[in-house]
Each structure stands twice: as C-alpha cells, then as structure tokens.
Design an enzyme around this catalytic site. Structure first.
Site, mmCIF file in Angstrom:
data_model
loop_
_atom_site.group_PDB
_atom_site.id
_atom_site.type_symbol
_atom_site.label_atom_id
_atom_site.label_comp_id
_atom_site.label_asym_id
_atom_site.label_seq_id
_atom_site.Cartn_x
_atom_site.Cartn_y
_atom_site.Cartn_z
ATOM 1 N N MET A 38 31.918 -63.283 -38.044
ATOM 2 C CA MET A 38 33.576 -63.187 -37.740
ATOM 3 C C MET A 38 34.570 -64.746 -37.886
ATOM 4 O O MET A 38 35.441 -63.870 -37.702
ATOM 5 C CB MET A 38 32.802 -62.798 -36.448
ATOM 6 C CG MET A 38 31.986 -62.332 -35.450
ATOM 7 S SD MET A 38 32.210 -60.223 -36.803
ATOM 8 C CE MET A 38 34.325 -60.259 -35.332
ATOM 9 N N ARG A 39 34.136 -65.070 -38.145
ATOM 10 C CA ARG A 39 35.269 -66.351 -38.986
ATOM 11 C C ARG A 39 36.682 -65.414 -39.398
ATOM 12 O O ARG A 39 37.485 -65.608 -39.471
ATOM 13 C CB ARG A 39 34.371 -67.059 -39.577
ATOM 14 C CG ARG A 39 36.433 -68.236 -39.392
ATOM 15 C CD ARG A 39 35.290 -69.728 -39.935
ATOM 16 N NE ARG A 39 34.400 -70.714 -39.085
ATOM 17 C CZ ARG A 39 33.664 -70.765 -39.194
ATOM 18 N NH1 ARG A 39 32.451 -70.512 -39.932
ATOM 19 N NH2 ARG A 39 33.240 -71.954 -38.043
ATOM 20 N N ALA A 40 35.687 -64.561 -40.603
ATOM 21 C CA ALA A 40 36.954 -64.473 -42.117
ATOM 22 C C ALA A 40 37.935 -63.505 -41.164
ATOM 23 O O ALA A 40 39.114 -63.046 -41.004
ATOM 24 C CB ALA A 40 35.881 -63.026 -42.750
ATOM 25 N N ASP B 119 33.637 -71.999 -46.274
ATOM 26 C CA ASP B 119 34.337 -71.048 -44.839
ATOM 27 C C ASP B 119 34.564 -71.363 -43.169
ATOM 28 O O ASP B 119 35.277 -70.931 -42.717
ATOM 29 C CB ASP B 119 32.635 -70.223 -44.126
ATOM 30 C CG ASP B 119 32.922 -69.681 -43.334
ATOM 31 O OD1 ASP B 119 33.744 -67.908 -43.519
ATOM 32 O OD2 ASP B 119 32.450 -69.214 -41.918
ATOM 33 N N VAL C 81 40.658 -65.691 -39.204
ATOM 34 C CA VAL C 81 41.426 -66.028 -40.757
ATOM 35 C C VAL C 81 41.998 -64.878 -40.670
ATOM 36 O O VAL C 81 43.396 -64.969 -41.115
ATOM 37 C CB VAL C 81 40.557 -66.504 -41.195
ATOM 38 C CG1 VAL C 81 41.205 -66.742 -42.491
ATOM 39 C CG2 VAL C 81 39.712 -67.405 -40.705
#
Length: 677
Positions: free
Chosen positions: A274-276, A193, A279
C-alpha cells in the site's frame, strides 16, 4: 564555502526539478531517487536545492537540531525546556559510499557505558541531516545494510543505535535524495519501493539546449558569485513559492473521487503493498499546493503516478521501469469523477498559471537571454548497443545466425567459492564480514564496532582486585575490550564464458543456454555479485561485458548475442584469464567464480583441444574456482565438458542439474585446485 550553482539556472531536466521541489514542499512524500547516465546535472540539482530550503529554527547547542517549539523529548542532549531558538540554513549532508555504520547512525563509547553507565554518544550523519537534506550519490553502490538503516530511519523519522543492550534514540527526519547510474547496478526492488518518487534523466539531444548548458556552465566556472547574482531574482521567487506551497499544503483537499483514482491506478498496475497509494496521495496533494490550488485534480493524480509508480512495477531485475501511459489514462478515465475540470485555469500540475511550462515550475524569466531553449529532451532515437554493431572483418569463420530468445529462467542451485573470503558483503560465499554470526573475538584494531561482551568480561575479570574495584561495577580498561569476529556471506565476481559457436546453434541449444545463463544472472543479482560476460565464436573471443554490478546490462548483452562459426574454446578461456588478471589488481578482495557454458567441443586452428586444455590449466594454477555448464545433448555424449572441468580443477553440471529442484545431487561448493572446500 563555495557558491552553489543556482537551481533556476539548470537547463531542462523538468522531471528532476519537479521531483525535488515536491519533496521540498512536502517532505512526507518520501524522497526521490534520480536515475540516469553520468553528466546529467543530478548532483548539481540536489546541491542547488539546499539554497532554496526555508531556514530552520533550532535549539542552541543541540547536536540534533531540535525544534524549540516542539523539542524531541527523547533527545540525547535534552531536555530543552523553554529553550530560545536560533535560525540557520537547512543543511545538505552527503553520505559517502564507503561510510561505516557508525559514521551513518553514530557511535556509543562502549568503554564508558560498561564502566560508568554513561551513554556517551557521538552523533552520525543521520543526526546532522535532521530537518535538512540527506544526499546519497551512487546509492546503488552503498552496502545493503547501510541502505536498510538509512531507509528505516527515513520511514520512522528516528534513528536507533544499540550496542549490547545500551541504546540511544534521536529524531531523524530529512529529505532523502539518492542518485544512481543504472549501468553500475540496480537497487533491490524492496529498497526501490522505499523511495517516494523516481525520475529518469538523460542528456538532451537538442543542439540549442546543449549549447545553453555549456554556455551557462562556463559562465558559472568563470565567476560563480557573479553568475549566482544574475539569477538571484529567480532564486528568491522560487524560494517564496516553496514557502507559499508549504503554507497552503494543510488546506489542500484530497477528495474521495481522486482517492478512488489513486487506488484504481495502483491496482491496475499491480504494485505490491500500500505504500504506492500513500505516496501517490501525498504527491498529488503536494502538486496541488505547488500549483496554488486547494483541491487535487485528475491531472495531479496522473503526474503523481508517473513519478511514484515506475520503479514499483519491476517484477524481476530485468524489467525496465516505466508506465504504459495509455493504460494510465484509461484507468483514470474509468475511475475518475464524472465532472469535468474545464474551469481549472491551470495548464497542468506544475503550471500554477506562471507560464513556466517546465516540470520544475521555474518562474518566468525577466531576461529573454536566460530563457532555456525550447526542445524535447529524450525524444531521440535510442543509441545502438555495442552488440548490435556489425562484426569486424575476419571475426567469424561461418555464417552468423540471428540472436535467439532465451528460454524461461529458473531458480538455480547455489554455486559458491570454497574457503573463507573477505570481499564485499553479499550472499554467495562464506566470508569474514561486519554482519553475521559471531565466531570468535580479537583485540580491536582501531575503533571498536562490534563488542564481544563475554570475551571482554573474561579479559577484565582477573584484574578487578588489582584495579581497586570496590563497588558493583566492573572496572574496564581499553585493553580489555574485544572485537567480535563474524562470519557471513560475500559477493563474488561471476565471469560467464559462453560458447556462441555454430555447433551450439545448429543443435537448437542456444535458447536453453541463454535461459540457463539468464537464470544464473538472476541468481547473481540476488546474491549481490559483480558479473562479466565473455563469448567465443568464429576465430576469436570478445569481452561482451566487462565486470560490472549491472546485471541488467549483462542480460541485455546476452539477449543480442549472435551465434555461428567455429568453436575457439581456448580463445575464450584465455580472454577470461586476461579479464580476471585485471580484476584481481583492481579489486583483490573479491574472489572470482568462472562459469563456462559450453558442450566442450573445440575447433579451429592446430590442436584446438590440447590448446584449450593448456588454457584451462592456467585458471587451475591460479586457484580460480570454476564450474562448467555442460550443454551437450542427445543419446551419444562425448563427455568433453567433464574433461574440461577436470582441466580447470572445477565441477561440471548439466543444464538439468543446474536447476534448484533437480534431484541429481546435493549442492556442493565449486572445487578449486590447490584448495580444500
């Protein structure tokens, strides 16, 4: 310095080139993980990218590459007030798989820190890579604690080095690129991730394209400088396009409509955290800038999803990465803005109107001979797995039955090797490791890495008067320093020996057996073990999977494992003995754990039970830790698996006792002959 292979001369691999170029345009995307088989230009593409990166302006003499316009106020070589800058090429720094923690983050001179109060710091690879590219080949083989340090620095843009209360901080912002072959093992999901994008690469099956790859490589090997000169025009054009996209990037507008598409896509594919979303937003913005546009479109969002989401959707280690593109299109249509984009002149997110047609957006070629042959890469039929090949003549002594599906995996009890090992860091058995709880102190052999402060003070205290101590500081000599010894956990080699005979299938036990082995494989993945698989049936045993770090490969072989025939138990144990003998020579520090999955029956040949007993005693004589998973069922039980465990000098557990939630007993170390737990 050798001449790198030109980036624009790479044939095909559109997704790989695009992923690298987007990170060159916007390093905030978070790097790229390149997954693929060996020999697919992964390393070549990464090294070629460095020549396209814009030059950086640095403070002369600064070991941390500070920008003279906005130098790092906490730079260990600072302050850099009104320093004039000099330009140099962006660096590509390679992190070796066997690097130490000090080589990665840098090292403090503990002796000077204690005796003089001076922060004498030797920078590591993270400092060298600041404002450049950090390349990790075979990132899946890198020790977990190094991957943690690496990705933390990439996320925070800074590296922290702390030793016994003495700390140093410096900036560490770089384009992170990792390459890996999934056959050699996977990264943990939480580490996957942390990479912004991922791309899958494979060798083309198109004949013309493969011919062109070979032709260009041979031309480069014969005359690297001449080959690079022939591609200089294309390289310069691509370099200028990167610089232009970087300049355009701050003006790109990310509207509320596409933001809603991004959020809806991440929610639809159930990615964690929420990183997706972040990104995807950065990637879509970089795609728009790369195409020369100031507004993000739905096509940018779609391409960003294909790059940013596949590796974030794995719910467990055996899930294949990837996205359902039909579901993606439906989600984008439902959440997208109602206006159409018919006025958009660009053919796609990587087109930019240049007609390149490739994912890398390579400018049009001036020379027709240099145009890569057109052909689909990856549209071939999947290769047949070795386990699906027909059996050799005489292999089975009975009718072969079709493979059965594995039962639902479950959480297993902890199985460990007794004693104290010194193998690779992992999470199974006790071992002396670089990380873990402190258990004592010794004189350092070589560089000091983990100071045992109290032992060092105790060693130095008796000599203070003789050394002429007059102030408050402690006079410390090299001989006073003590290295902390630590105890943690190691990864083991877990070798599965699975009974695939007709007796297992006839009693409809094979589904439960496969479920148990799959559960143990999942446990091995989480504990960072190597695994191997031996199965026996018919007249012989075979190594279905040599020892590997790829638990996925083991699960795949297990799924296609056929059953039928007699039960050559002795052959399975002897084959396992051969495998372990070779692995002891190859990796003597990694201790094995033998897991035999059987009901204990042995048939075929003269005296099969006695033969199996002699084979088991070979493992016992060598002190191999072992456990027998007893698959016998029914009211009448012969207890043969328990007898086999005694011959092995190990422990027998039933399928029910293997479950972590079983109340059949406490978790115990696997016993081994000649050694106390």
């Amino acid at each position: 310095m050798s001449t790198p292979y030109p980036f624009t001369a790479i044939v095909g691999q559109d997704d790989l080139r695009l992923g690298l170029l987007l990170n060159a345009v916007s390093p905030a995307v978070g790097g790229v993980l390149v997954r693929g088989e060996k020999g697919t230009a992964k390393s070549t593409a990464v090294r070629a990218l460095a020549a396209l990166m814009p030059e950086v302006s640095v403070v002369p003499g600064c070991r941390f590459s500070c920008d003279p316009v906005s130098p790092d106020p906490a730079c260990p070589d600072g302050p850099h007030a009104d320093a004039a800058g000099v330009s140099r090429a962006a660096r590509t720094v390679e992190l070796p798989v066997g690097a130490s923690e000090d080589r990665l983050v840098g090292a403090l001179d503990i002796e000077r820190a204690l005796s003089e109060g001076v922060k004498a710091f030797e920078p590591g690879l993270l400092a060298d890579a600041h404002r450049g590219i950090l390349y990790v080949d075979e990132v899946n083989l890198l020790h977990d604690h190094l991957v943690d340090l690496l990705l933390d620095a990439a996320a925070m843009g800074a590296s922290y080095v702390e030793r016994e209360g003495v700390s140093v901080r410096h900036a560490a912002r770089f384009l992170l690129v990792g390459t890996m072959n999934p056959e050699e093992g996977e990264l943990r999901p939480q580490l996957l991730d942390r990479f912004g994008l991922t791309v899958e690469v494979a060798a083309s099956r198109d004949t013309d394209e493969r011919v062109e790859v070979v032709r260009r490589r041979l031309a480069y090997d014969d005359d690297p400088e001449g080959f690079a000169a022939r591609w200089a025009g294309e390289e310069n054009a691509l370099r200028e396009r990167i610089a232009g996209a970087r300049a355009l990037l701050p003006r790109v507008v990310l509207g509320d409509g596409v933001l809603r598409q991004i959020a809806a896509t991440c929610a639809a594919f159930e990615v964690d955290g929420m990183r997706a979303d972040i990104v995807m937003a950065r990637t879509a913005t970089a795609l728009a800038a790369w195409a020369g546009r100031e507004e993000v479109t739905a096509d940018d969002v779609r391409q960003a999803a294909l790059l940013a989401l596949p590796h974030r959707r794995r719910r467990n280690p055996f899930d294949a990465p990837g996205l359902d593109e039909d579901k993606l299109d439906q989600t984008l249509d439902e959440a997208g803005p109602q206006e159409d984009n018919d006025d958009d002149p660009d053919p796609g997110p990587d087109g930019g109107g240049d007609g390149g047609g490739g994912g890398g957006g390579v400018p049009p070629q001036a020379d027709g001979d240099r145009t890569p042959p057109q052909g689909s890469q990856g549209d071939d039929t999947p290769s047949q797995a070795p386990d699906s090949a027909p059996d050799a003549p005489g292999r089975s002594a009975g009718p072969e039955q079709q493979p059965v599906a594995a039962a639902e995996p479950f959480r297993t009890k902890m199985l460990s090797v007794p004693g104290l090992g010194e193998g690779a860091a992992g999470r199974r058995s006790r071992a002396r490791t670089a990380h873990g709880r402190t258990t004592g102190a010794v004189r350092p052999q070589g560089a000091l890495t983990k100071l045992h402060l109290s032992a060092t003070v105790q060693a130095a205290a008796p000599h203070q008067r003789a050394r002429g101590r007059s102030g408050r500081g402690l006079v410390v000599r090299r001989d006073d320093l003590r290295q902390a010894t630590r105890e943690g956990r190691e990864g083991n080699l877990v070798l599965f020996v699975v009974d695939a005979s007709g007796s297992m299938a006839a009693r409809q036990r094979m589904s439960a057996v496969k479920g148990a082995v799959l559960s143990l494989l999942l446990d091995a993945y989480q504990r960072r073990d190597k695994v191997g698989l031996v199965n026996f049936r018919g007249k012989e045993a075979e190594v279905a999977l040599p020892p590997t770090s790829s638990v996925d490969a083991a699960a795949s072989r297990l799924e296609s494992l056929p059953t039928g025939g007699r039960t050559p138990l002795a052959a399975g144990l002897l084959k396992a003995h051969d495998v372990l003998r070779v692995e002891r020579l190859r990796d003597p520090s990694r201790r094995p754990l033998l897991v035999v999955v059987t009901d204990g029956r042995a048939t075929g040949g003269p005296e099969p039970v006695a033969l199996a007993g002699r084979a088991a005693r070979l493992h016992q004589a060598e002190g191999t830790a072992s456990v027998v998973v007893d698959c016998e069922s029914g009211y009448v039980r012969l207890g043969l698996a328990g007898e086999l465990a005694r011959e092995l000098g190990g422990t027998a557990v039933t399928l029910d006792e293997l479950r972590a939630d079983s109340i059949a007993g406490l978790v115990k170390d696997v016993t081994a002959a000649g050694r106390a737990a």
